[in-house]
Design an enzyme around this catalytic site. Structure first.
Site, PDB file in Angstrom:
ATOM      1  N   ARG A 106       0.966  -1.034  -0.101  1.00 38.92           N
ATOM      2  CA  ARG A 106       0.171  -0.245  -0.038  1.00 38.92           C
ATOM      3  C   ARG A 106       0.573   1.413  -0.012  1.00 38.92           C
ATOM      4  NH1 ARG A 106      -5.334  -0.498   1.218  1.00 38.92           N
ATOM      5  NH2 ARG A 106      -4.738  -1.694   3.763  1.00 38.92           N
ATOM      6  N   TYR A 107       2.106   1.439   0.932  1.00 39.62           N
ATOM      7  CA  TYR A 107       2.736   2.081   1.137  1.00 39.62           C
ATOM      8  C   TYR A 107       3.963   2.607   0.408  1.00 39.62           C
ATOM      9  CZ  TYR A 107      -0.009   3.324   4.939  1.00 39.62           C
ATOM     10  OH  TYR A 107      -0.513   2.967   6.532  1.00 39.62           O
ATOM     11  N   ARG A 110       6.847   0.509   1.812  1.00 41.53           N
ATOM     12  CA  ARG A 110       7.362  -1.063   3.234  1.00 41.53           C
ATOM     13  C   ARG A 110       6.052  -2.366   2.377  1.00 41.53           C
ATOM     14  NH1 ARG A 110       5.135   3.328   4.567  1.00 41.53           N
ATOM     15  NH2 ARG A 110       3.848   3.937   6.245  1.00 41.53           N
ATOM     16  N   CYS A 119      -4.044 -19.058  13.174  1.00 47.24           N
ATOM     17  CA  CYS A 119      -3.816 -18.134  14.276  1.00 47.24           C
ATOM     18  C   CYS A 119      -4.169 -19.220  15.350  1.00 47.24           C
ATOM     19  CB  CYS A 119      -5.157 -16.370  14.200  1.00 47.24           C
ATOM     20  SG  CYS A 119      -4.459 -14.903  15.448  1.00 47.24           S
ATOM     21  N   CYS A 123     -10.266 -13.167  17.321  1.00 46.81           N
ATOM     22  CA  CYS A 123     -10.868 -12.162  18.142  1.00 46.81           C
ATOM     23  C   CYS A 123     -11.988 -11.654  17.448  1.00 46.81           C
ATOM     24  CB  CYS A 123      -9.976 -11.032  17.910  1.00 46.81           C
ATOM     25  SG  CYS A 123      -7.637 -10.722  18.708  1.00 46.81           S
ATOM     26  N   CYS A 126     -11.897  -9.411  14.424  1.00 47.05           N
ATOM     27  CA  CYS A 126     -10.193  -9.628  13.411  1.00 47.05           C
ATOM     28  C   CYS A 126     -10.634  -8.363  11.867  1.00 47.05           C
ATOM     29  CB  CYS A 126      -9.635 -10.735  13.409  1.00 47.05           C
ATOM     30  SG  CYS A 126      -8.891 -11.070  12.214  1.00 47.05           S
ATOM     31  N   ARG A 128      -8.445  -9.277   9.867  1.00 48.95           N
ATOM     32  CA  ARG A 128      -8.418 -10.486   8.135  1.00 48.95           C
ATOM     33  C   ARG A 128      -9.152 -11.152   8.239  1.00 48.95           C
ATOM     34  NH1 ARG A 128      -3.260  -8.192   8.810  1.00 48.95           N
ATOM     35  NH2 ARG A 128      -3.354  -6.328   7.566  1.00 48.95           N
ATOM     36  N   ASP A 285     -11.984  -1.346  11.997  1.00 49.98           N
ATOM     37  CA  ASP A 285     -12.517  -1.310  11.201  1.00 49.98           C
ATOM     38  C   ASP A 285     -13.854  -1.848  10.643  1.00 49.98           C
ATOM     39  OD1 ASP A 285      -9.328  -0.962  10.520  1.00 49.98           O
ATOM     40  OD2 ASP A 285      -9.195  -2.870   9.975  1.00 49.98           O
ATOM     41  N   ASP A 322      -7.520   2.360   9.768  1.00 50.14           N
ATOM     42  CA  ASP A 322      -7.653   3.144   8.943  1.00 50.14           C
ATOM     43  C   ASP A 322      -8.456   3.019   7.985  1.00 50.14           C
ATOM     44  OD1 ASP A 322      -5.464   1.208   6.742  1.00 50.14           O
ATOM     45  OD2 ASP A 322      -4.648  -0.203   8.463  1.00 50.14           O
ATOM     46  N   LYS A 329      -2.768   4.775   6.838  1.00 50.45           N
ATOM     47  CA  LYS A 329      -4.001   4.568   8.364  1.00 50.45           C
ATOM     48  C   LYS A 329      -3.361   6.337   7.811  1.00 50.45           C
ATOM     49  CE  LYS A 329      -1.617   0.821  10.372  1.00 50.45           C
ATOM     50  NZ  LYS A 329      -1.237   0.093   8.326  1.00 50.45           N
TER      51      LYS A 329
END
Ligand SMILES: *Cc1c(COP(=O)(O)O)cnc(C)c1O
Length: 360
Positions: A106-107, A110, A119, A123, A126, A128, A285, A322, A329
Site C-alpha cells: 500500500r505504501y 514497505r 491464528c 478475536c 479481526c 482479516r 475496522d 485505517d 492509516k
C-alpha cells in the site's frame, strides 16, 4: 475434567499442546464458562469466523460474568450476524493492493507480508477474518512473495503478519527471516503478533535465539485490555525485550471492552512497565458484523485528549483510522491548533489554555 483444570500440568507450558487443545466448540466452551442465551445462540449459528481460544487465554475468562471485556473479545455474540451499512468483508481493500498472494503493498517503501492464515485465538473483530483459517488461501506463496520483495528495491521495511507469524515453527521462522535479511534493500523487519498475550509459552529460549539473529527486528503485539497483562505475558515480553527487540503495542478501540480512559490508561501504563511502547490505537475496522464493537470517533478523540499531557508521553499511542477503501492509516488528533493571529501561531495546551508562538 475440562481443559483449563490442567493448568499445573507440564503440558500447560507447551505451546504445541496449547494449540492442539484449543477450544473450538460450544461443548468445550460450556464446560469452562457459563454461557448466556445470546452467546449460545451465536455459537449455534453459522459464524463467519469460527470459535478458537487457547486454553491459556480461556483461563483468563470469567466463568460467570458475561460482561467481562476479555469474554467479549473472543466469544461470539449474536450481533456478529448483523451486517450494517458501511461494513465490508475487506474494508481496507487489501486484496486490491495485493500484487502477489500474501503481499499487501500500500505504501511506497514497505509491505505487509501475510505469512500464514493460522491464528491461535480468534478475536471477534479481526480485520482479516476473511482469510483466517480458510484452507485454500496462502499455500506455498512464500517463494513468490519473497521474489516480489527482492525485485522491488524501493521496499525497505517488511511487516510480517497473518494470521499470527509466531505460530510458525522455529525452523520456518528461521528460514523466512534469513531470506528477508539476505535482501540488501531490506533495512527493517517487524513482526505483528498476539502470541505473547494468547500463547505466551510460545516465547521459548530457542525462539528467542532464532529471532536475535535477525536484528534489527521489531515486534508489535496486539493488546486489548489490562487483564491481559499476566505474569506469563510479562515474562514473555521481558524475554523479547532482553533479546534487544523493541516492542510496540497495537490496540483496537472496542465498545464496552476498552472504550474508557481509565481502562486504557491502566493498559498503557502497564505496558510501559513490561517495556512495550503503545504504538497505535485503532478505530475499529468496519468488517461485517462489527457494529456492536465500533465506537463513535469522538470517543477515541476524547480518550486521547485525556491522556496527552496528563500522563507519560510514551503511554500515548497514535490514534488512527485505517481508511476504508485502502487509503492507509490516518492520524486523528484532538484539535489543538487555533490558527494564526498577528503573526502569532495560536494553540491550546492539554488543559485547554490558549498559548501563542511567534511564527513570523
Ligand atoms: C499498517 C500497515 C503498514 C505499516 O504501517 P506503519 O504506519 O509503518 O506502521 C504497512 N502496510 C500496510 C498494508 C499496513 O496496513
Amino acid at each position: 475434567m475440562d481443559i483449563i483444570s490442567v493448568k499445573n500440568d507440564e503440558n500447560w507450558n507447551n505451546w504445541k499442546w496449547q494449540i492442539k487443545n484449543r477450544i473450538l466448540t460450544i461443548q468445550e466452551l460450556s464446560k469452562i464458562i457459563d454461557l448466556d442465551d445470546a452467546e449460545k445462540e451465536a455459537l449455534k449459528s453459522n459464524l463467519l469466523l469460527p470459535l478458537a481460544i487457547t486454553p491459556y487465554y480461556a483461563s483468563l475468562l470469567d466463568k460467570k460474568d458475561t460482561k467481562q471485556p476479555l469474554r467479549k473479545t473472543v466469544i461470539p455474540r449474536v450481533e456478529e450476524n448483523i451486517c450494517s451499512a458501511g461494513e465490508n468483508k475487506d474494508p481496507l481493500d487489501e486484496d486490491r493492493y495485493s500484487p502477489v498472494p500474501g503481499i499487501i503493498h500500500r505504501y511506497p517503501d514497505r509491505v505487509l507480508f501475510l505469512v500464514t492464515n493460522f491464528c491461535s485465538t480468534f478475536c471477534r473483530y479481526c480485520t482479516r477474518s476473511r482469510i483466517i483459517s480458510k484452507e485454500e488461501i496462502y499455500k506455498n506463496h512464500w517463494v513468490s512473495a519473497i521474489k516480489y520483495i527482492k525485485s522491488n528495491s524501493s521496499i525497505r521495511d517488511v511487516l510480517i503478519s497473518g494470521g499470527d507469524p509466531l505460530t510458525l515453527s522455529d525452523t520456518k521462522l528461521d528460514w523466512l527471516l534469513g531470506e528477508l535479511r539476505n535482501i540488501p534493500h531490506i533495512e527493517f523487519i517487524r513482526i505483528g503478533t498476539k502470541v505473547p498475550v494468547v500463547l505466551p509459552m510460545r516465547i521459548t529460549d530457542n525462539l528467542i535465539r532464532v529471532l536475535k539473529r535477525y536484528h534489527p527486528l521489531w515486534i508489535t503485539i496486539h493488546f486489548t485490555h489490562p487483564e491481559e497483562i499476566t505474569p506469563e505475558t510479562s515474562k514473555a515480553c521481558n524475554a523479547l525485550a532482553d533479546a534487544g527487540i523493541p516492542l510496540g503495542s497495537q490496540t483496537v478501540l472496542l465498545k464496552d471492552v476498552n472504550d474508557d480512559v481509565e481502562i486504557l490508561k491502566n493498559l498503557f501504563h502497564k505496558l510501559l512497565t513490561i517495556r512495550v511502547r503503545p504504538y497505535y490505537l485503532y478505530q475499529c475496522d468496519p468488517i461485517l458484523g462489527s457494529s456492536h464493537f465500533r465506537t463513535p470517533i469522538a470517543t477515541g478523540l476524547n480518550i486521547i485528549s485525556k491522556l496527552r499531557g496528563f500522563t507519560t508521553g510514551y503511554a500515548v499511542p497514535n490514534y488512527v483510522i485505517d481508511a476504508p477503501g485502502g487509503g492507509g492509516k490516518v492520524l486523528l488528533l484532538p484539535k489543538s491548533i487555533l490558527g494564526k493571529k498577528d503573526g502569532y501561531f495560536m494553540f491550546k495546551n492539554y488543559k485547554g489554555e490558549v498559548y501563542r508562538y511567534p511564527d513570523f
